[in-house]
Every structure is written in structure tokens, then in C-alpha cells.
Design an enzyme around this catalytic site. Structure first.
Site, PDB file in Angstrom:
ATOM      1  N   GLY A  64      30.122  45.947  29.038  1.00  0.00           N
ATOM      2  CA  GLY A  64      31.046  44.944  28.521  1.00  0.00           C
ATOM      3  C   GLY A  64      30.552  43.580  28.943  1.00  0.00           C
ATOM      4  N   HIS A 116      38.628  38.491  32.336  1.00  0.00           N
ATOM      5  CA  HIS A 116      37.625  37.418  32.358  1.00  0.00           C
ATOM      6  C   HIS A 116      38.088  36.224  31.516  1.00  0.00           C
ATOM      7  CE1 HIS A 116      34.133  38.694  34.662  1.00  0.00           C
ATOM      8  NE2 HIS A 116      34.049  39.836  34.037  1.00  0.00           N
ATOM      9  N   CYS A 125      30.836  44.246  38.244  1.00  0.00           N
ATOM     10  CA  CYS A 125      30.927  43.102  37.347  1.00  0.00           C
ATOM     11  C   CYS A 125      29.568  42.412  37.302  1.00  0.00           C
ATOM     12  CB  CYS A 125      31.988  42.120  37.840  1.00  0.00           C
ATOM     13  SG  CYS A 125      32.176  40.670  36.766  1.00  0.00           S
ATOM     14  N   LEU A 126      29.128  42.067  36.132  1.00  0.00           N
ATOM     15  CA  LEU A 126      27.805  41.434  36.002  1.00  0.00           C
ATOM     16  C   LEU A 126      27.794  40.049  36.646  1.00  0.00           C
ATOM     17  CD1 LEU A 126      26.962  42.605  32.378  1.00  0.00           C
ATOM     18  CD2 LEU A 126      26.189  43.582  34.543  1.00  0.00           C
ATOM     19  N   GLN A 176      31.439  34.587  30.851  1.00  0.00           N
ATOM     20  CA  GLN A 176      30.350  35.017  31.738  1.00  0.00           C
ATOM     21  C   GLN A 176      28.999  34.429  31.309  1.00  0.00           C
ATOM     22  OE1 GLN A 176      31.572  39.420  31.501  1.00  0.00           O
ATOM     23  NE2 GLN A 176      30.688  39.227  33.547  1.00  0.00           N
ATOM     24  N   HIS A 201      39.351  44.741  32.213  1.00  0.00           N
ATOM     25  CA  HIS A 201      38.387  43.956  32.992  1.00  0.00           C
ATOM     26  C   HIS A 201      37.896  42.766  32.176  1.00  0.00           C
ATOM     27  CE1 HIS A 201      34.903  43.586  35.901  1.00  0.00           C
ATOM     28  NE2 HIS A 201      34.459  42.898  34.873  1.00  0.00           N
ATOM     29  N   GLU A 202      37.603  43.022  30.877  1.00  0.00           N
ATOM     30  CA  GLU A 202      37.053  41.938  30.032  1.00  0.00           C
ATOM     31  C   GLU A 202      38.128  40.918  29.681  1.00  0.00           C
ATOM     32  OE1 GLU A 202      33.494  43.790  30.465  1.00  0.00           O
ATOM     33  OE2 GLU A 202      34.033  41.739  30.004  1.00  0.00           O
TER      34      GLU A 202
HETATM   35  O1  K2U Z   1      30.971  42.180  34.140  1.00  0.00           O
HETATM   36  C1  K2U Z   1      31.406  42.777  33.156  1.00  0.00           C
HETATM   37  O2  K2U Z   1      32.416  42.423  32.561  1.00  0.00           O
HETATM   38  C2  K2U Z   1      30.724  44.080  32.755  1.00  0.00           C
HETATM   39  C3  K2U Z   1      31.405  45.176  33.501  1.00  0.00           C
HETATM   40  C4  K2U Z   1      32.314  45.902  32.582  1.00  0.00           C
HETATM   41  C5  K2U Z   1      33.124  46.938  33.310  1.00  0.00           C
HETATM   42  C6  K2U Z   1      33.641  46.734  34.578  1.00  0.00           C
HETATM   43  C7  K2U Z   1      34.425  47.716  35.176  1.00  0.00           C
HETATM   44  C8  K2U Z   1      34.702  48.894  34.519  1.00  0.00           C
HETATM   45  C9  K2U Z   1      34.182  49.084  33.264  1.00  0.00           C
HETATM   46  C10 K2U Z   1      33.399  48.104  32.666  1.00  0.00           C
HETATM   47  C11 K2U Z   1      30.411  46.106  34.167  1.00  0.00           C
HETATM   48  O3  K2U Z   1      29.650  45.442  35.111  1.00  0.00           O
HETATM   49  S1  K2U Z   1      29.273  46.857  33.108  1.00  0.00           S
HETATM   50  C12 K2U Z   1      28.471  47.887  34.320  1.00  0.00           C
HETATM   51  C13 K2U Z   1      29.203  49.199  34.424  1.00  0.00           C
HETATM   52  C14 K2U Z   1      28.639  50.253  33.773  1.00  0.00           C
HETATM   53  C15 K2U Z   1      29.307  51.464  33.768  1.00  0.00           C
HETATM   54  C16 K2U Z   1      30.535  51.634  34.416  1.00  0.00           C
HETATM   55  C17 K2U Z   1      31.101  50.540  35.068  1.00  0.00           C
HETATM   56  C18 K2U Z   1      30.423  49.311  35.082  1.00  0.00           C
HETATM   57 ZN    ZN Z   2      33.031  41.472  34.826  1.00  0.00          ZN
END
Ligand code: K2U
Ligand code: ZN
Length: 178
Positions: A53, A146, A100-101, A58, A142-143
Site C-alpha cells: 500500500g 496516512h 510502514c514504508l 508518503q 493504515h492508508e
Molecule cells: O507504508 C505503507 O503505507 C505501506 C504499508 C501498508 C501496510 C501496513 C500495515 C499493514 C498492511 C499494509 C506496508 O509497509 S507495506 C509492507 C507490508 C507488506 C506486507 C504486510 C504488511 C506490510
Molecule cells: Zn504506512
């Protein structure tokens, strides 16, 4: 990777960048040509990270725009959500480890509603809705967080949040020295 693809990779803002704490403004139909371009660059950036996501703030754009693809390796299912909003959330909660990225290499358990229904517009400005549980529910919330300047660390105790943020700052400082 071709140069064109490299041009479409955007820098991801890292905490404590103040932009990550701002509220994004709603997309209007006039924004659509720009949003279509940005969404393509956000997908390229997300896949490269890798992530499942990514929200526009971001990559430094304060618009209510999210891209997601929960199974990029298996069966790609890219989805663009414009002006997403949670319209229903279950009483039942679920805890899951989140990353979170914008907080690279930091993880913590976050408890959220187990199931959510989200209304949004697609790139053709058509109103749609998506319902999810498990990873989809966590990612949607989560998104959307943001877009309101909320980060997953905000759900932790202040002790845990401060330990995580200090560790991030230390690791970012060491990375800068390399
Ligand atoms: O930073 C972001 O928004 C990307 C997030 C999205 C996410 C966070 C928590 C739970 C689900 C999605 C992640 O960093 S993407 C990396 C990731 C990959 C698989 C599972 C969880 C997180
Ligand atoms: Zn995030």
C-alpha cells in the site's frame, strides 16, 4: 530496469518529515489527469519498495489518494482509491503486526476494527466500495490514516512509540553515514 521506470520511482518521505503529519485535501474531478499520472508513479514506487500500500502524502503530495496491491507477487490486483472513507467498522477488533514504508524496518502490533467497509472513487470518478478483513482491513485503515496525518505508531503506548522512534532515528543516522 529502464530509465523511464526509474523516473517514475518517487522518494518516500521518512518520519519525522512534517508532511506525514498533515491532513490531505480531497481530490476533485479537475485533479484527475494529474492523479492518473501520480497513481502510476505511486504503483512503481510501491512495487519497488516493496510494499502493499502507499498513500500520496508518503510521496509528498497532500491529496486523498491511495494505491494498494495486496498480493503483488501472486495475482496482482492493483486498486486506486480516491477520497476513501470508512463507512462501517466492526465492533470486533483484530491485532496484527504492521510496518510502514515511512518508518523503515520498524514493526509493532496494532489493534484495529477487524472488518471495515470503505467508500471511494476510482480513476473514472465512479463511486465504489470495498469491504475487507484481515490484511485488507488493516491496509485500508493504515492508508486512510496516512491521509489524516496518522501513523501506526500513534496506536502504541508512548513508551513503545518513543523506543521505536528513537531506534528509527538512530538507524536513519547510521544509514546517512554509509
Ligand atoms: O507504508 C505503507 O503505507 C505501506 C504499508 C501498508 C501496510 C501496513 C500495515 C499493514 C498492511 C499494509 C506496508 O509497509 S507495506 C509492507 C507490508 C507488506 C506486507 C504486510 C504488511 C506490510
Ligand atoms: Zn504506512
Amino acid at each position: 530496469m529502464s530509465a523511464a521506470n526509474d523516473a517514475s520511482i518517487l522518494p518516500i518521505l521518512i518520519v519525522p518529515d512534517p508532511v506525514l503529519r498533515k491532513t490531505s485535501r480531497a481530490v476533485t474531478p479537475d485533479d484527475l489527469p494529474f492523479v492518473r499520472e501520480l497513481a502510476a508513479k505511486m504503483f512503481a514506487t510501491m512495487y519497488k519498495a516493496p510494499g502493499i500500500g502507499l498513500a500520496a502524502p508518503q510521496v509528498g503530495t497532500l491529496l486523498r489518494l491511495v494505491v494498494m496491491d495486496l498480493a503483488p507477487d501472486k495475482m496482482p490486483a492493483p486498486i486506486v482509491l480516491i477520497n476513501p472513507e470508512v463507512v462501517a467498522a466492526s465492533e470486533e477488533k483484530a491485532a496484527r503486526e504492521e510496518g510502514c514504508l515511512s518508518l523503515p524496518e520498524q514493526y509493532a502490533d496494532v489493534t484495529r476494527p477487524a472488518r471495515v467497509k470503505v467508500k471511494y472513487r476510482d480513476l473514472d470518478w465512479v463511486e465504489r466500495s470495498v469491504e475487507g478483513e484481515e490484511l485488507l482491513a488493516a491496509c485500508l485503515q493504515h492508508e486512510i490514516d496516512h491521509l489524516n496525518g496518522v501513523l501506526f505508531v500513534d496506536y502504541l503506548s508512548s513508551l513503545k512509540r518513543n523506543i521505536l522512534l528513537r531506534k528509527l532515528a538512530k538507524e536513519q543516522k547510521e544509514k546517512a553515514k554509509r
